[in-house]
Design an enzyme around this catalytic site. Sequence first.
Site, PDB file in Angstrom:
ATOM      1  N   SER A  96      35.403  -7.129  -3.943  1.00  0.00           N
ATOM      2  CA  SER A  96      34.709  -6.102  -5.060  1.00  0.00           C
ATOM      3  C   SER A  96      35.496  -6.064  -6.407  1.00  0.00           C
ATOM      4  O   SER A  96      36.590  -5.558  -6.368  1.00  0.00           O
ATOM      5  CB  SER A  96      34.809  -4.629  -4.538  1.00  0.00           C
ATOM      6  OG  SER A  96      33.991  -4.670  -3.266  1.00  0.00           O
ATOM      7  N   LYS A 171      27.284  -2.774  -5.866  1.00  0.00           N
ATOM      8  CA  LYS A 171      28.596  -2.208  -5.345  1.00  0.00           C
ATOM      9  C   LYS A 171      29.115  -1.101  -6.064  1.00  0.00           C
ATOM     10  O   LYS A 171      29.421   0.026  -5.557  1.00  0.00           O
ATOM     11  CB  LYS A 171      29.573  -3.232  -4.921  1.00  0.00           C
ATOM     12  CG  LYS A 171      31.047  -2.790  -4.395  1.00  0.00           C
ATOM     13  CD  LYS A 171      30.806  -2.371  -2.896  1.00  0.00           C
ATOM     14  CE  LYS A 171      32.079  -1.834  -2.736  1.00  0.00           C
ATOM     15  NZ  LYS A 171      32.354  -1.543  -1.163  1.00  0.00           N
TER      16      LYS A 171
HETATM   17  P1  NAD Z   1      43.787  -6.710   1.641  1.00  0.00           P
HETATM   18  O1  NAD Z   1      44.658  -6.337   0.342  1.00  0.00           O
HETATM   19  O2  NAD Z   1      43.736  -6.293   2.912  1.00  0.00           O
HETATM   20  O3  NAD Z   1      43.416  -8.079   1.593  1.00  0.00           O
HETATM   21  C1  NAD Z   1      43.424  -9.018   0.330  1.00  0.00           C
HETATM   22  C2  NAD Z   1      43.893 -10.380   0.830  1.00  0.00           C
HETATM   23  O4  NAD Z   1      43.834 -11.223  -0.401  1.00  0.00           O
HETATM   24  C3  NAD Z   1      45.463 -10.267   1.361  1.00  0.00           C
HETATM   25  O5  NAD Z   1      45.780 -10.689   2.554  1.00  0.00           O
HETATM   26  C4  NAD Z   1      46.567 -11.000   0.080  1.00  0.00           C
HETATM   27  O6  NAD Z   1      47.428 -11.495   0.915  1.00  0.00           O
HETATM   28  C5  NAD Z   1      45.359 -11.761  -0.141  1.00  0.00           C
HETATM   29  N1  NAD Z   1      45.561 -12.339  -1.819  1.00  0.00           N
HETATM   30  C6  NAD Z   1      46.025 -11.837  -2.703  1.00  0.00           C
HETATM   31  N2  NAD Z   1      46.216 -12.337  -3.882  1.00  0.00           N
HETATM   32  C7  NAD Z   1      45.959 -13.719  -3.197  1.00  0.00           C
HETATM   33  C8  NAD Z   1      45.838 -15.025  -3.861  1.00  0.00           C
HETATM   34  N3  NAD Z   1      46.246 -15.154  -5.241  1.00  0.00           N
HETATM   35  N4  NAD Z   1      45.985 -16.121  -3.217  1.00  0.00           N
HETATM   36  C9  NAD Z   1      45.506 -16.076  -1.832  1.00  0.00           C
HETATM   37  N5  NAD Z   1      45.318 -14.779  -1.121  1.00  0.00           N
HETATM   38  C10 NAD Z   1      45.675 -13.552  -1.975  1.00  0.00           C
HETATM   39  O7  NAD Z   1      42.168  -6.067   0.837  1.00  0.00           O
HETATM   40  P2  NAD Z   1      40.697  -5.878   1.759  1.00  0.00           P
HETATM   41  O8  NAD Z   1      41.066  -4.360   2.303  1.00  0.00           O
HETATM   42  O9  NAD Z   1      40.501  -6.847   2.719  1.00  0.00           O
HETATM   43  O10 NAD Z   1      39.783  -5.812   0.742  1.00  0.00           O
HETATM   44  C11 NAD Z   1      39.145  -6.986   0.069  1.00  0.00           C
HETATM   45  C12 NAD Z   1      38.140  -6.693  -0.782  1.00  0.00           C
HETATM   46  O11 NAD Z   1      37.080  -5.918  -0.305  1.00  0.00           O
HETATM   47  C13 NAD Z   1      38.680  -5.632  -1.932  1.00  0.00           C
HETATM   48  O12 NAD Z   1      37.920  -6.031  -3.300  1.00  0.00           O
HETATM   49  C14 NAD Z   1      38.247  -4.433  -1.334  1.00  0.00           C
HETATM   50  O13 NAD Z   1      37.629  -3.389  -2.574  1.00  0.00           O
HETATM   51  C15 NAD Z   1      36.689  -4.825  -0.729  1.00  0.00           C
HETATM   52  N6  NAD Z   1      36.395  -3.884   0.421  1.00  0.00           N
HETATM   53  C16 NAD Z   1      37.316  -3.387   1.251  1.00  0.00           C
HETATM   54  C17 NAD Z   1      36.819  -2.422   2.102  1.00  0.00           C
HETATM   55  C18 NAD Z   1      37.780  -1.833   2.814  1.00  0.00           C
HETATM   56  O14 NAD Z   1      37.460  -0.866   3.681  1.00  0.00           O
HETATM   57  N7  NAD Z   1      39.091  -2.263   2.991  1.00  0.00           N
HETATM   58  C19 NAD Z   1      35.611  -2.216   2.055  1.00  0.00           C
HETATM   59  C20 NAD Z   1      34.621  -2.861   1.513  1.00  0.00           C
HETATM   60  C21 NAD Z   1      35.073  -3.724   0.247  1.00  0.00           C
END
Ligand code: NAD
Length: 297
Positions: A96, A171
């Site tokens: 997102s 979104k």
């Molecule tokens: P998160 O922080 O748990 O996961 C993100 C991952 O990206 C991490 O494992 C991190 O190590 C990795 N990362 C960061 N920089 C990186 C890079 N340069 N290279 C490779 N990997 C890298 O986040 P999440 O909760 O999984 O959310 C991901 C997306 O989905 C966000 O945009 C969030 O807003 C969206 N989202 C989350 C939820 C929720 O409930 N958690 C719901 C809907 C949407």
Amino acid sequence: MVKIGFIGLGVMGKPMAKNLLKAGHQLVVYDIVKEKVDDLVQAGAEPAENCRDAAGRGDIIILMLPDSPEVETVMLGEEGVLEGARPDSIIIDMSSISPLVDIALEKKATEKNLKMLDAPVSGGEPGAVAGTLAIMVGGDASTFEEVNGILQIMGKSVVRVGEIGAGQFTKLANQILVAVHLQAMSEALVFAKKAGLDVQKVYDAVRGGLAGSNVLDAKVPLVLKRNYKPGFRIKLHIKDLKNALIAGRELGIPLPATALAQAFFEACDAAGRGNLDHGALITVTEELAKAQVGEDA
Ligand code: NAD
């Protein structure tokens, strides 16, 4: 079966990648945190050395990263997706982020003969685990048809809403609706409490009428128990509203109610509650009114 490069194995990415593996697809995975890669390798994925490597070995490349800066780094860096992806590969950004960033990245991808969609999700970790996410897609219709089957593995509702960026705009519209609604809920519940009413009864009385909603049904029972275990964290909602406000400014759309909800979310974060569920937004209104709506469990 197509081979999928999957980058970003966090709360959402890990279960989404596992569902693709379970459906029989080959996966090449990368995350900056090595333990997260190891976990997926144990489940049957191949490890990639970096984003460029993951992109080069996949026919489809999925990104599930925190926000715009991370997506830009992963796409444009020296070891990034655009350096590694083979012509005609399809990049799907499921993070997102700002719609304006995905629109700009798609232009760069097209220059390299790559195709790109934006496909953010809602449904949280439980939806990611169950494969029941709502997926909002922006981009070329024929590219969407090519990957619809893959998206269906991760989601129960997959809707193409328009051209590139449309998924992210949708979104953000969703996040505006939820945030403003949570602030309305906060004010209404604190108002009822200060008027000396039984808040549970007030909720029971209004939920069948026009003001009833999924937001109230999901959050009021938790607020009444002061249960703010996430769920969807306040810090993530702040990130989404920041992207909505930036897009609003760029497009000349005033978003005053969104800005107000953002100020209240930021007050919550400043008070050390940024990692609580977004239902905890009510705590700021409770403090201003010197009232507490729920009982500690
Ligand atoms: P998160 O922080 O748990 O996961 C993100 C991952 O990206 C991490 O494992 C991190 O190590 C990795 N990362 C960061 N920089 C990186 C890079 N340069 N290279 C490779 N990997 C890298 O986040 P999440 O909760 O999984 O959310 C991901 C997306 O989905 C966000 O945009 C969030 O807003 C969206 N989202 C989350 C939820 C929720 O409930 N958690 C719901 C809907 C949407």
